[in-house]
Scaffold this active site. Structure first.
Site, PDB file in Angstrom:
ATOM      1  N   HIS A 410     101.836 123.031  19.374  1.00  2.36           N
ATOM      2  CA  HIS A 410     100.552 123.733  19.388  1.00  2.36           C
ATOM      3  C   HIS A 410     100.498 124.699  20.562  1.00  2.36           C
ATOM      4  CE1 HIS A 410      95.968 123.818  20.016  1.00  2.36           C
ATOM      5  NE2 HIS A 410      96.259 124.578  18.992  1.00  2.36           N
ATOM      6  N   GLU A 505      87.573 121.956  10.300  1.00  2.00           N
ATOM      7  CA  GLU A 505      86.958 121.688  11.611  1.00  2.00           C
ATOM      8  C   GLU A 505      85.435 121.873  11.539  1.00  2.00           C
ATOM      9  OE1 GLU A 505      88.256 124.402  14.696  1.00  2.00           O
ATOM     10  OE2 GLU A 505      88.223 126.117  13.354  1.00  2.00           O
TER      11      GLU A 505
END
Ligand code: NOJ
Ligand code: CA
Length: 700
Positions: A410, A505
């Site tokens: 990430h 999300e």
């Protein structure tokens, strides 16, 4: 006599323009120069105009009008009918059949511009090309005049224009209502604030005309150009290109021999054809990567949802702020004891992935810097090479290797883009060293230090640069918060997915309405695969403590999304403990394929419902996904996509009687049923519900 006719036709051509028919004459294009030498196009579908006479051209470098005073110098045509195979995709082989017309224009002042039209049976693409010429070398685009004149107060599925983000819910309204509604949408607390100064919306823009035509406006192969938004004219019901500027208001810098991206219009009287269309991919260039053997689909889990649930897990290692990358010694900081990316916790995720057959594990919050996550003004927030003291990267990658699981990297950049570019080689080398095949990049917040917009030419080039650089290291890319895709995953097949819309999300902020995923395939996904991160089972987030959000779907709809929302990269986003609790439903996520031989769009209406069946690549196995908006309905599935003469076993995942997304009631049933290619069955879907089916041949 013959000569006379030829002469008449020639005159007609110059007075009335050039026409081009699509390969099976579904669509007809008219191109002409009007009395002021303005290039104009018009598009008809089955004999009726769908795009009325619309302007073309540019304003260039302060005083050069590239939209009038043109004469036609030359026209050339080509017929193309080829097929090609994507590295991964919804279809094993893609037909690329179109008629092309290149018009070469020269203005009174001697400036030259060509327009290349490609007309398919399902739509039109055209782009502007700037040939080498005297008196023009480097130039600036000040305005693009491209219009899309509908002359119909069509129903529009739109996002407000914002040059920094596309993470909005879709508003559905007549074109005439956009002005009225846009302020309301912009007041939404989670909306970013970089709107066009004009009344404008984003692409892909989905429209349904009053005659029932489905029209999708977007662009293909966006490289070295700003992303196109659309300025709305709500009197003529038309749209005009609105290019994302840089912060000085300049739109794009080009030189001759370069060209614009393709402007695209997909049209049909059947909504399913919009989802079937491969026009955007076809207009992109073939892969620049020769050996693509390392590019693979991935199903993954991650240390991720726990950051959103309100359960207390953090990206940051400590509670201290104002850390300075390269100076602060993290070993001297006191850990906060909620840090998600710690070695022991990550190993549990690796165990879970190995046990349930996942390809990868994403870990966010592994690297130094998250203490200053919101310090958008800082140039260097994160390290892309230094792990936190409690994340032992060597031990973790060794462990993952033993368990045959790949780690997913990430890189949140918080849009400190130059800093990211500076660190790219080191960051990718680290990934190679520890065998990470995929990076999830992130561009939260305003771009530092250039104050560029996310959709600007400079940023568009940055995203492509990262994809290319990653390919040098045999790394796949999944970008979040980048400009929305335009089919570049054909050219850079390692750029396997993007977020670039409101993903899961937002379920943790109550931000995705029930119709959201019945629209995305008609809008965002027209440009390419989305890392939507579905698979949330535990819909009531209050069980974790602080968060009161509730999932806007039933559990089965979450399963169906793996089929409906095509992506070769799919996450099972919920916490492992929830999958253990509903292990029978989890089986579908474990089983569902990521790469396909064929896709069959069975039912579709934007904002209402979608039913898709797909055949697994190189395997006699099929999956069906069906979803609905807030209304309950029946999916009527015609199984004639299955080869005839055989008996199949269908494993059906269906909303239970009590399934209720408004109350987060988890209720589903799983049962088996024999089916044949001649079967036609109606299945009930609850409000914001779904249906998921796995089909295999019955063992003899
Ligand atoms: C936004 C991304 O979409 C999300 O997936 C990620 O977890 C956060 N940024 C933090 O990088
Ligand atoms: Ca995001």
């Amino acid at each position: 006599m013959k000569w006379k006719l030829f002469f008449l036709l020639l005159i007609a051509q110059f007075c009335y323009g050039q026409t081009l028919n699509s390969p099976h004459s579904q669509l007809q294009l008219l191109f002409e120069l009007d009395s002021a030498g303005r290039p104009i196009y018009q598009l008809s579908y089955k004999g009726n105009p769908v795009i009325d006479r619309s302007k073309l051209g540019f304003w260039i470098s302060g005083n050069m009008d590239f939209s009038k005073d043109f004469t036609l110098i030359h026209t050339s045509n080509a017929d193309v009918d080829k097929s090609w195979e994507p590295v991964m995709g919804e279809e094993k082989s893609i037909k690329n059949q179109y008629r092309e017309m290149l018009v070469e224009l020269q203005s009174k002042r001697g400036w030259k511009m060509n327009i290349r039209f490609r007309l398919y049976d399902d739509g039109l693409g055209f782009r502007y090309e700037f040939p080498i010429q005297e008196g023009l070398r480097h130039f600036r685009i000040d305005k693009e005049f491209t219009e899309f004149v509908l002359r119909d107060n069509a129903k529009a599925f739109w996002l407000p224009s914002d040059y920094d983000t596309n993470e909005f819910p879709t508003t559905i309204s007549k074109i005439s209502q956009i002005a009225h509604k846009i302020e309301e949408v912009r007041r939404e607390p989670l909306a970013a604030k970089a709107p066009s100064k004009d009344l404008a919306v984003q692409t892909p823009l989905m429209l349904k005309t009053s005659q029932g035509l489905y029209v999708n406006i977007h662009e293909a192969a966006l490289i070295n150009f700003p992303a196109m938004h659309l300025k709305v004219d709500d009197e003529r019901f038309s749209f005009e290109a609105d290019l994302a500027p840089n912060k000085n208001g300049e739109l794009a810098f080009l030189q001759t021999q370069q060209h614009s991206p393709w402007r695209t219009i997909i049209v049909s009287d059947d909504a399913r054809d919009i989802l079937k269309s491969k026009l955007i991919l076809n207009l992109n260039e073939p892969s620049v990567i020769k050996d693509t053997s390392w590019i693979k689909p991935m199903k993954y889990i991650g240390v991720w949802w726990e950051y959103f649930t309100g359960g207390g897990s953090t990206w940051a290692y400590s509670n201290q702020q104002d850390v300075i990358i390269g100076t602060t010694d993290y070993r001297t900081l006191r850990p906060n004891h909620h840090h998600g990316a710690n070695t022991a916790h990550v190993k549990k995720y690796i165990d879970f992935a190995a046990e349930h057959g996942f390809d990868g594990v994403l870990v966010e919050g592994w690297n130094e810097g998250w203490e200053d996550n919101w310090a958008y003004g800082k140039d260097e927030i994160y390290s892309f090479t230094k792990a936190y003291p409690d994340f032992d990267i060597a031990e973790i990658s060794e462990y993952a290797k033993k368990k045959k699981v790949k780690m997913i990297m990430h890189h949140e950049t918080t849009s400190s883009v130059i800093n990211y570019e500076r660190n790219l080689n080191d960051a990718f080398s680290l990934m190679n060293k520890y065998d990470y095949p995929l990076v999830k990049t992130g561009y939260v917040g305003p771009i530092i230090p250039r104050s560029e917009y996310h959709d600007s030419q400079w940023m568009v080039n940055h995203y492509a640069y990262v994809a290319q650089k990653a390919a040098d290291y045999k790394i796949m890319v999944n970008s979040h918060e980048a400009a929305r895709p335009t089919g570049l995953h054909r050219t850079f097949p390692n750029w396997i997915a993007q977020e670039s819309a409101r993903g899961t999300e937002f379920e943790s902020f109550n931000g995705n309405p029930p119709n959201h995923t019945t629209i995305l395939p008609f809008t965002r996904l027209v440009g390419g695969p989305m890392d939507y991160t579905p698979g949330i089972f535990r819909g009531d987030l209050s069980v974790y403590g602080k968060n009161k959000a509730k999932l806007s779907t039933t559990l089965v709809k979450q399963l169906a999304l793996y089929v409906v929302m095509y992506s070769p990269l799919q996450m099972a986003a919920d916490l492992p403990e929830n999958y253990m609790k509903y292990a029978d439903a989890f089986q579908f996520i474990k089983d569902v394929a990521l790469d396909w031989d064929h896709s069959y769009i069975l039912e579709a209406e934007p904002g209402e419902y979608i039913t898709i069946a797909r055949k697994t690549k190189n395997k006699p196995e099929w999956f069906v996904g069906s979803i609905t908006n807030e209304k309950s309905r029946n999916a009527i599935i015609d199984f004639s996509f299955l080869p005839k003469g055989k008996v199949y076993q269908a494993e059906i995942y269906q909303d239970g009687e009590k399934a209720d997304y408004t109350q987060s009631v988890i209720d589903y049933k799983i049962y088996k049923r024999r089916i044949k290619a001649t079967s036609k069955i109606s299945f009930p879907l609850k409000p914001s519900g779904g249906l998921a089916i796995k089909i295999v041949e019955e063992a003899r």
